[in-house]
Design a protein around this motif. Sequence first.
Motif, short mmCIF file in Angstrom:
data_model
loop_
_atom_site.label_atom_id
_atom_site.label_comp_id
_atom_site.label_asym_id
_atom_site.label_seq_id
_atom_site.Cartn_x
_atom_site.Cartn_y
_atom_site.Cartn_z
N PRO A 151 40.67 23.62 51.39
CA PRO A 151 40.74 24.67 50.36
C PRO A 151 39.80 25.82 50.72
N LEU A 152 40.34 27.02 50.62
CA LEU A 152 39.55 28.18 51.01
C LEU A 152 38.78 28.78 49.83
N SER A 153 39.27 28.47 48.62
CA SER A 153 38.61 29.05 47.44
C SER A 153 37.56 28.08 46.89
N ARG B 245 40.98 21.55 40.42
CA ARG B 245 40.20 22.46 41.26
C ARG B 245 40.52 23.92 40.93
N ARG B 246 41.80 24.14 40.59
CA ARG B 246 42.20 25.53 40.31
C ARG B 246 42.05 25.87 38.83
#
Lengths: 366, 217
Positions: free
Chosen positions: B38-40, B212-213
């Motif tokens: 995950p990049l964010s 996560r989002r």
Amino acid sequence: MTHPPPSLSDRLRAHGISRRSFLRYCATTASLLALPPAMAPRIAQALEAQRRPSVIWLSFQECTGCTESILRSDAPSIESLIFESISLDYHHTLMAASGHAAEAAREAAMAENAGQYLVLVDGSIPLGNMGFSTTAGESNVETLRRVAAGAAAIVSIGTCAAYGGIPYANPNPTGAVPVSEIIRDKPIVNIPGCPPIPAVMTSVLAHFLAFGELPELDDLGRPVVFYGQNIHDRCYRRPFYERGEFAESFDDEGAKKGWCLYKLGCKGPTTYNACAVLKWNGGTSFPIEAGHPCLGCSEPNFWDAGSFYQPLSQATDLDSRTLALAVGAGVAGAVVAGVAGREAQKAHHEAAAKRAADRSKAEVSE
Amino acid sequence: MTLLDFARGPALEWAAVIFVVGLFWRIGGLIFLARARPLSRNRRDDLWRGGWRMVWSRFVPNRVFRDRISLQFLAGWVWHVGFFVVLLMFEVHILFFEGLFGLSWPALPNTVILVAAAVTAGLLVMLLIRRATQPVLRAISGFDDYASVVVVLLPLLTGLASYAHLGLAYETMLALHLLSVALLLVWLPFSKLVHVITMLPSRYVMGVKFWRRGVEV
């Protein structure tokens, strides 16, 4: 002046059997064979006229249990008298003659009754080494071929003669085969069982004597009337099966209460025989009634169909060791393939990234 | 070798081996699959909580779709429970597992099993017909969808027939029942039926991703 040989009717009278009893026997035989009641007089008429038809009993690889079964029928029953009233011209165990005299009696019977005599066979026939089982220096297979050539019909008595039985079981060291694998041009009726029920044997003979033909047979060559239903369907313990009440061992409460023996390996559901109906020892009992599961002894290959004490619903070859090996193989295969796949995935991503970088570099230089 | 000897012997043995090897192959493939990082930044902490919540929340229909999917949802629930009741609580099946693992447990009465099997088979037939006749369902169904239902249905139908002594001779019906189980074992790892193993873990992973989002699950 020579007198004709006494008929069955004469012989029965000589044994003190009344005509009423004889007719009752004929009615019972008709009933056993599932024939209409009107056929009983015809059976009586045919049997009364019979002049001791010649029967040759050949014993090959066997244990004499089939002969014991017939002898131990509740003598002196009418069935046993019927059996006495055929001309049993050759039988290793029962005949008085021995050696050359016995063989001469067989040859004489074959010559006098060519094309008309019945051949009863118990035991399987070894095809491996001809010396495995011989009579008077002649191999079993030669004897069978020679005697069967002049027979009207052949009755395979017991599972060994019908399907190979115990000698045929894996690894079959003698190369044993049933009668039907050697003789193909004569009518054959199989009366399997280890041993068969006496009344079944005598009824089949009575049918042949009365009608000159064998009864209706199923696809395994057995008389449908005796082997048409499986033991489970006619078992008196069936209600316990339906209720899920099973004996867990041979001496637990369930066994004492006469519950179903399915869990102890009973093969009744897959065994076709009349044991639960006709029973043994004059209708006294049968193996399940005596507390032991059915072994399925009248079915082909019963000896190789898994343990006698393994329930039918269990797999015969599959075990936890095989499953453990499969788990090991699965994990090993997954690790190898997974690592290789991951490397391929990585190489694919790197190649894609390199292509993108090259493309952007080219765009910049333009 | 009779059909029953074949079914009880080599057929079940090889089917079980293919089942186990196939299952571990699939599981291994999923575990080793390279995933993008995950990049964010995570919107929420306690990611396990999101995964755990989704494992359970999907057992009931979503409020938004409840009216539209309640029949399918209920039918699905009932036949799944019925299938496992028949598989694990039938005396004869427990004997099978006992022979394999040496473990046994109390069984339900045969009458209960019979009803459960009949209801399960009936619902599967109904759902299969529905899938084949409803235009939307038909459009999103492939061979795997139909075949998987049929492969699950066969052991139920042959089992019912052998129990009730319907159709063919008992030993033939029993052999067909065992062969249909063998087919199910072979088909399961390589079809959509593999969800038996992957469903709960994939719900967990999905829940973690949503959490996560910052998506409520």
